[in-house]
Design a protein around this motif. Structure first.
Motif, PDB file in Angstrom:
ATOM      1  N   ARG A 115     104.797 -27.387  46.865  1.00 57.31           N
ATOM      2  CA  ARG A 115     103.832 -28.361  47.387  1.00 57.31           C
ATOM      3  C   ARG A 115     102.442 -27.789  47.235  1.00 57.31           C
ATOM      4  NH1 ARG A 115     106.715 -31.181  52.393  1.00 57.31           N
ATOM      5  NH2 ARG A 115     107.581 -32.796  51.106  1.00 57.31           N
ATOM      6  N   GLY A 116     101.479 -28.677  47.183  1.00 60.10           N
ATOM      7  CA  GLY A 116     100.119 -28.169  47.107  1.00 60.10           C
ATOM      8  C   GLY A 116      99.111 -29.276  46.922  1.00 60.10           C
ATOM      9  N   PHE A 117      97.948 -28.876  46.441  1.00 64.14           N
ATOM     10  CA  PHE A 117      96.852 -29.803  46.199  1.00 64.14           C
ATOM     11  C   PHE A 117      96.522 -29.766  44.715  1.00 64.14           C
ATOM     12  CE2 PHE A 117      94.912 -28.637  50.596  1.00 64.14           C
ATOM     13  CZ  PHE A 117      95.809 -29.476  51.231  1.00 64.14           C
ATOM     14  N   LEU A 118      96.279 -30.923  44.162  1.00 65.83           N
ATOM     15  CA  LEU A 118      95.783 -31.038  42.808  1.00 65.83           C
ATOM     16  C   LEU A 118      94.309 -31.391  42.971  1.00 65.83           C
ATOM     17  CD1 LEU A 118      97.133 -30.926  40.042  1.00 65.83           C
ATOM     18  CD2 LEU A 118      97.386 -33.398  40.136  1.00 65.83           C
ATOM     19  N   ILE A 119      93.423 -30.544  42.472  1.00 65.34           N
ATOM     20  CA  ILE A 119      91.986 -30.811  42.586  1.00 65.34           C
ATOM     21  C   ILE A 119      91.569 -31.569  41.332  1.00 65.34           C
ATOM     22  CG2 ILE A 119      89.694 -29.832  42.989  1.00 65.34           C
ATOM     23  CD1 ILE A 119      91.781 -29.059  45.162  1.00 65.34           C
ATOM     24  N   GLU A 160      97.389 -23.946  46.366  1.00 61.96           N
ATOM     25  CA  GLU A 160      98.437 -24.011  47.380  1.00 61.96           C
ATOM     26  C   GLU A 160      97.881 -24.752  48.585  1.00 61.96           C
ATOM     27  OE1 GLU A 160      98.017 -19.564  49.277  1.00 61.96           O
ATOM     28  OE2 GLU A 160      99.171 -19.826  47.429  1.00 61.96           O
ATOM     29  N   THR A 161      98.796 -25.299  49.380  1.00 55.75           N
ATOM     30  CA  THR A 161      98.388 -26.074  50.547  1.00 55.75           C
ATOM     31  C   THR A 161      97.519 -25.220  51.462  1.00 55.75           C
ATOM     32  OG1 THR A 161     100.478 -27.223  50.377  1.00 55.75           O
ATOM     33  CG2 THR A 161      99.257 -27.549  52.395  1.00 55.75           C
ATOM     34  N   LYS A 162      96.416 -25.785  51.877  1.00 58.28           N
ATOM     35  CA  LYS A 162      95.472 -25.083  52.745  1.00 58.28           C
ATOM     36  C   LYS A 162      95.395 -25.808  54.089  1.00 58.28           C
ATOM     37  CE  LYS A 162      93.028 -22.521  49.485  1.00 58.28           C
ATOM     38  NZ  LYS A 162      93.967 -22.489  48.386  1.00 58.28           N
ATOM     39  N   GLU A 163      94.731 -25.150  55.004  1.00 61.40           N
ATOM     40  CA  GLU A 163      94.468 -25.742  56.318  1.00 61.40           C
ATOM     41  C   GLU A 163      93.471 -26.894  56.113  1.00 61.40           C
ATOM     42  OE1 GLU A 163      95.266 -26.043  60.168  1.00 61.40           O
ATOM     43  OE2 GLU A 163      96.051 -24.390  58.980  1.00 61.40           O
ATOM     44  N   VAL A 164      93.849 -28.080  56.558  1.00 55.94           N
ATOM     45  CA  VAL A 164      92.993 -29.252  56.388  1.00 55.94           C
ATOM     46  C   VAL A 164      92.404 -29.635  57.739  1.00 55.94           C
ATOM     47  CG1 VAL A 164      92.968 -31.696  55.755  1.00 55.94           C
ATOM     48  CG2 VAL A 164      94.339 -30.083  54.433  1.00 55.94           C
ATOM     49  N   ARG A 165      91.087 -29.829  57.770  1.00 54.55           N
ATOM     50  CA  ARG A 165      90.421 -30.226  59.008  1.00 54.55           C
ATOM     51  C   ARG A 165      90.292 -31.749  59.037  1.00 54.55           C
ATOM     52  NH1 ARG A 165      85.081 -27.933  59.115  1.00 54.55           N
ATOM     53  NH2 ARG A 165      84.148 -29.962  59.303  1.00 54.55           N
ATOM     54  N   PRO A 166      90.914 -32.403  60.016  1.00 53.15           N
ATOM     55  CA  PRO A 166      90.833 -33.868  60.078  1.00 53.15           C
ATOM     56  C   PRO A 166      89.391 -34.338  60.282  1.00 53.15           C
ATOM     57  CG  PRO A 166      92.340 -32.993  61.751  1.00 53.15           C
ATOM     58  CD  PRO A 166      91.648 -31.833  61.127  1.00 53.15           C
ATOM     59  N   ILE A 167      89.085 -35.511  59.770  1.00 57.81           N
ATOM     60  CA  ILE A 167      87.759 -36.110  59.923  1.00 57.81           C
ATOM     61  C   ILE A 167      87.939 -37.382  60.756  1.00 57.81           C
ATOM     62  CG2 ILE A 167      85.852 -37.248  58.689  1.00 57.81           C
ATOM     63  CD1 ILE A 167      85.932 -34.340  58.070  1.00 57.81           C
ATOM     64  N   PRO A 168      87.271 -37.448  61.915  1.00 54.26           N
ATOM     65  CA  PRO A 168      87.409 -38.658  62.745  1.00 54.26           C
ATOM     66  C   PRO A 168      86.884 -39.891  61.997  1.00 54.26           C
ATOM     67  CG  PRO A 168      86.152 -36.930  63.878  1.00 54.26           C
ATOM     68  CD  PRO A 168      86.391 -36.463  62.480  1.00 54.26           C
ATOM     69  N   ASN A 169      87.493 -41.030  62.246  1.00 55.79           N
ATOM     70  CA  ASN A 169      87.063 -42.321  61.681  1.00 55.79           C
ATOM     71  C   ASN A 169      87.086 -42.401  60.159  1.00 55.79           C
ATOM     72  OD1 ASN A 169      86.464 -43.064  64.367  1.00 55.79           O
ATOM     73  ND2 ASN A 169      84.451 -42.106  64.171  1.00 55.79           N
ATOM     74  N   SER A 170      87.866 -41.541  59.524  1.00 59.15           N
ATOM     75  CA  SER A 170      87.958 -41.643  58.065  1.00 59.15           C
ATOM     76  C   SER A 170      89.109 -42.592  57.726  1.00 59.15           C
ATOM     77  CB  SER A 170      88.165 -40.268  57.440  1.00 59.15           C
ATOM     78  OG  SER A 170      89.368 -39.698  57.881  1.00 59.15           O
ATOM     79  N   PRO A 171      89.147 -43.106  56.486  1.00 59.45           N
ATOM     80  CA  PRO A 171      90.256 -44.001  56.117  1.00 59.45           C
ATOM     81  C   PRO A 171      91.602 -43.309  56.332  1.00 59.45           C
ATOM     82  CG  PRO A 171      88.578 -43.936  54.385  1.00 59.45           C
ATOM     83  CD  PRO A 171      88.206 -42.892  55.394  1.00 59.45           C
ATOM     84  N   ALA A 172      92.643 -44.091  56.574  1.00 58.00           N
ATOM     85  CA  ALA A 172      93.967 -43.550  56.903  1.00 58.00           C
ATOM     86  C   ALA A 172      94.519 -42.611  55.837  1.00 58.00           C
ATOM     87  CB  ALA A 172      94.945 -44.693  57.147  1.00 58.00           C
ATOM     88  N   TYR A 173      94.192 -42.861  54.573  1.00 62.10           N
ATOM     89  CA  TYR A 173      94.737 -42.036  53.496  1.00 62.10           C
ATOM     90  C   TYR A 173      93.957 -40.733  53.285  1.00 62.10           C
ATOM     91  CZ  TYR A 173      90.986 -44.229  50.859  1.00 62.10           C
ATOM     92  OH  TYR A 173      89.757 -44.664  50.450  1.00 62.10           O
ATOM     93  N   VAL A 174      92.864 -40.534  54.034  1.00 63.71           N
ATOM     94  CA  VAL A 174      92.117 -39.280  53.948  1.00 63.71           C
ATOM     95  C   VAL A 174      92.653 -38.346  55.025  1.00 63.71           C
ATOM     96  CG1 VAL A 174      89.851 -38.175  54.130  1.00 63.71           C
ATOM     97  CG2 VAL A 174      90.054 -40.420  53.031  1.00 63.71           C
ATOM     98  N   GLU A 175      93.301 -37.249  54.594  1.00 65.11           N
ATOM     99  CA  GLU A 175      93.875 -36.297  55.550  1.00 65.11           C
ATOM    100  C   GLU A 175      92.787 -35.488  56.244  1.00 65.11           C
ATOM    101  OE1 GLU A 175      97.310 -35.378  56.408  1.00 65.11           O
ATOM    102  OE2 GLU A 175      97.463 -37.418  55.665  1.00 65.11           O
TER     103      GLU A 175
END
Length: 159
Positions: free
Chosen positions: A81-85, A32-47
């Motif tokens: 909605r969610g994440f596929l690992i 299930e969708t989890k809390e995602v921590r943004p990463i500075p300066n990562s590519p745009a498609y990396v949440e």
């Protein structure tokens, strides 16, 4: 055993208006969708990243990667909605999906070459398509989703 009789098990899901499939052997889990921590300066498609039972996993937004519109969701859809690992090049990566569908078994004889362009995703990322009543099921080639440089970036993020 000929290829036409072999079966492929696919985890299917919706991204935007299209349905996609990934070989079940490349899928670790559906979360299930989890809390995602943004990463500075990562590519745009990396949440960003999230912690899955002690493992740091980069979260990829294929909507941004392939410029796909998100599907408008009602409350029931939000629950799907969610994440596929998935396993890519020996590491785990999470893909944001709009809606988990089901595991589907297809005969490899049904898999066709993809049209040159389908739903904005270049044919280089697609292993094949399977015609269904509701349109094409697009089988993604996980190993081709990221080039070597992108994989190196993802590995750095996951550390």
């Amino acid at each position: 055993m000929s290829d036409h009789n072999s079966e492929l098990q696919l985890v299917t899901f919706q991204l935007g208006a299209e349905y996609y499939g990934i070989d079940i052997m490349q899928v670790k889990s559906i979360e299930e969708t989890k809390e995602v921590r943004p990463i500075p300066n990562s590519p745009a498609y990396v949440e960003g990243i999230f912690n899955l039972r002690g493992e740091i996993i980069p979260v990829i937004n294929l909507h941004k990667r392939f410029h796909l519109a998100r599907v408008a969701a009602d409350e029931d859809d939000e629950l799907l909605r969610g994440f596929l690992i998935i396993r890519v090049a020996g590491m785990h990566v999470a893909i944001i999906i709009d809606k988990v569908s089901r595991v589907l078994t297809v005969n490899t004889g049904e898999v066709q070459q993809p049209p040159q362009m389908i739903s904005g995703i270049g044919a280089e990322y697609i292993e094949g398509v399977v015609a269904r009543e509701e349109g094409y099921l697009i089988i993604l080639d996980i190993d081709r989703l990221f080039n070597m440089r992108e994989l190196a970036q993802l590995e750095t993020i996951a550390r």
